[in-house]
Each structure stands twice: as structure tokens, then as C-alpha cells.
Design a protein around this motif. Structure first.
Motif, PDB file in Angstrom:
ATOM      1  N   TRP A 133      -2.964   3.532  -3.470  1.00 15.35           N
ATOM      2  CA  TRP A 133      -2.504   2.520  -4.213  1.00 15.35           C
ATOM      3  C   TRP A 133      -1.922   1.262  -3.549  1.00 15.35           C
ATOM      4  N   ARG A 134      -2.848   0.203  -4.001  1.00 14.33           N
ATOM      5  CA  ARG A 134      -2.591  -1.433  -3.393  1.00 14.33           C
ATOM      6  C   ARG A 134      -2.074  -2.169  -4.505  1.00 14.33           C
ATOM      7  N   ASP A 135      -0.826  -2.715  -4.406  1.00 10.97           N
ATOM      8  CA  ASP A 135      -0.355  -3.637  -5.322  1.00 10.97           C
ATOM      9  C   ASP A 135      -0.182  -3.032  -6.679  1.00 10.97           C
ATOM     10  N   HIS A 136       0.431  -1.927  -6.836  1.00  7.41           N
ATOM     11  CA  HIS A 136       0.648  -1.142  -8.220  1.00  7.41           C
ATOM     12  C   HIS A 136      -0.778  -0.815  -8.774  1.00  7.41           C
ATOM     13  N   LYS A 137      -1.928  -0.793  -8.038  1.00 14.59           N
ATOM     14  CA  LYS A 137      -3.292  -0.359  -8.809  1.00 14.59           C
ATOM     15  C   LYS A 137      -3.729   0.726  -8.154  1.00 14.59           C
ATOM     16  N   LEU A 138      -4.490   1.449  -8.736  1.00 14.58           N
ATOM     17  CA  LEU A 138      -4.893   2.829  -8.009  1.00 14.58           C
ATOM     18  C   LEU A 138      -6.395   2.267  -7.264  1.00 14.58           C
ATOM     19  N   GLU A 139      -6.387   2.346  -6.313  1.00 16.47           N
ATOM     20  CA  GLU A 139      -7.667   1.926  -5.427  1.00 16.47           C
ATOM     21  C   GLU A 139      -8.463   3.072  -5.287  1.00 16.47           C
ATOM     22  N   SER A 140      -8.170   4.215  -4.734  1.00 16.11           N
ATOM     23  CA  SER A 140      -8.995   5.297  -4.686  1.00 16.11           C
ATOM     24  C   SER A 140      -8.477   6.599  -4.588  1.00 16.11           C
ATOM     25  N   THR A 141      -9.064   7.698  -4.946  1.00 13.39           N
ATOM     26  CA  THR A 141      -8.530   8.953  -5.008  1.00 13.39           C
ATOM     27  C   THR A 141      -9.471  10.168  -4.268  1.00 13.39           C
ATOM     28  N   LEU A 142      -9.028  10.786  -3.409  1.00 12.36           N
ATOM     29  CA  LEU A 142      -9.831  11.697  -2.881  1.00 12.36           C
ATOM     30  C   LEU A 142      -9.287  13.093  -2.685  1.00 12.36           C
ATOM     31  N   GLU A 143     -10.123  14.002  -3.285  1.00 15.49           N
ATOM     32  CA  GLU A 143      -9.735  15.381  -3.334  1.00 15.49           C
ATOM     33  C   GLU A 143     -10.029  16.107  -2.277  1.00 15.49           C
ATOM     34  N   VAL A 144      -8.987  16.728  -1.856  1.00 18.41           N
ATOM     35  CA  VAL A 144      -8.911  17.626  -0.578  1.00 18.41           C
ATOM     36  C   VAL A 144      -8.573  19.159  -0.842  1.00 18.41           C
ATOM     37  N   CYS A 145      -9.643  20.064  -0.461  1.00 14.22           N
ATOM     38  CA  CYS A 145      -9.247  21.398  -0.600  1.00 14.22           C
ATOM     39  C   CYS A 145      -9.442  22.144   0.705  1.00 14.22           C
TER      40      CYS A 145
ATOM     41  N   THR B  92       0.797  -1.234   0.082  1.00 14.92           N
ATOM     42  CA  THR B  92      -0.080  -0.043  -0.047  1.00 14.92           C
ATOM     43  C   THR B  92       0.810   1.346   0.051  1.00 14.92           C
ATOM     44  N   ALA B  93       0.597   2.119  -0.933  1.00 17.18           N
ATOM     45  CA  ALA B  93       1.155   3.571  -0.943  1.00 17.18           C
ATOM     46  C   ALA B  93       0.260   4.694  -1.050  1.00 17.18           C
ATOM     47  N   ILE B  94       0.563   5.675  -0.489  1.00 21.27           N
ATOM     48  CA  ILE B  94      -0.249   6.859  -0.574  1.00 21.27           C
ATOM     49  C   ILE B  94       0.518   8.035  -1.238  1.00 21.27           C
ATOM     50  N   ASN B  95       0.017   8.865  -2.370  1.00 16.59           N
ATOM     51  CA  ASN B  95       0.465   9.649  -2.957  1.00 16.59           C
ATOM     52  C   ASN B  95      -0.231  10.932  -2.636  1.00 16.59           C
ATOM     53  N   TYR B  96       0.337  12.141  -2.599  1.00 19.84           N
ATOM     54  CA  TYR B  96      -0.478  13.355  -2.616  1.00 19.84           C
ATOM     55  C   TYR B  96      -0.126  14.183  -3.818  1.00 19.84           C
ATOM     56  N   VAL B  97      -0.867  14.596  -4.585  1.00 17.59           N
ATOM     57  CA  VAL B  97      -0.722  15.214  -5.929  1.00 17.59           C
ATOM     58  C   VAL B  97      -1.527  16.487  -5.767  1.00 17.59           C
ATOM     59  N   ALA B  98      -0.619  17.680  -6.010  1.00 13.92           N
ATOM     60  CA  ALA B  98      -0.970  19.145  -6.006  1.00 13.92           C
ATOM     61  C   ALA B  98      -1.785  19.367  -7.115  1.00 13.92           C
ATOM     62  N   THR B  99      -2.912  19.930  -6.895  1.00 17.61           N
ATOM     63  CA  THR B  99      -3.815  20.534  -8.007  1.00 17.61           C
ATOM     64  C   THR B  99      -4.346  22.029  -7.759  1.00 17.61           C
ATOM     65  N   ASN B 100      -4.878  22.359  -8.769  1.00 20.86           N
ATOM     66  CA  ASN B 100      -5.538  23.766  -8.557  1.00 20.86           C
ATOM     67  C   ASN B 100      -4.359  24.769  -8.172  1.00 20.86           C
TER      68      ASN B 100
END
Length: 61
Positions: A49-61, A31-39
Motif C-alpha cells: 500500500w502506498r498513500d492509502h492505495k493498493l499498489e500491488s498484490t503478490l500471492e506466495v505459496c 508505504t505499508a506491507i500487509n500479509y493476508v493468509a489465504t487457502n
């Protein structure tokens, strides 16, 4: 210390002989968690990410 190093090599060799099917070895937790800046940095996407597959994305503002 030399005696301990010799023992370590012996244990490693013994364990390697027990491994028949290397495909069943799973490591890491996967399991890995990435934070990607947007806007322009005002928000970010938290990707899980779990086992090299995107499991979920949560947008935080």
C-alpha cells in the motif's frame, strides 16, 4: 532543565508560525506491507500500500 524546556517551547512556537499551508505536510513515507493468509493458511497475499492505495498484490505459496 527548566531552561531547556523553555527553549523547546520557543522553538516549537517559531516553527508553527512558519507553517502556512498545512496541506503540503507529508509524513511517514506512506508505504505499508500487509500479509493476508489465504487457502487456510497454506498461502498468503503480500499487499503493498502506498498513500492509502493498493499498489500491488503478490500471492506466495
Amino acid at each position: 532543565m527548566k531552561k531547556l524546556q523553555g527553549m523547546k517551547n520557543g522553538f516549537s512556537s517559531l516553527e508553527n508560525k512558519k507553517l502556512k499551508n498545512l496541506q503540503i505536510i507529508q509524513g511517514g513515507g506512506g508505504t505499508a506491507i500487509n500479509y493476508v493468509a489465504t487457502n487456510n493458511g497454506d498461502c498468503y497475499d503480500k499487499e503493498t500500500w502506498r498513500d492509502h492505495k493498493l499498489e500491488s498484490t503478490l500471492e506466495v505459496c
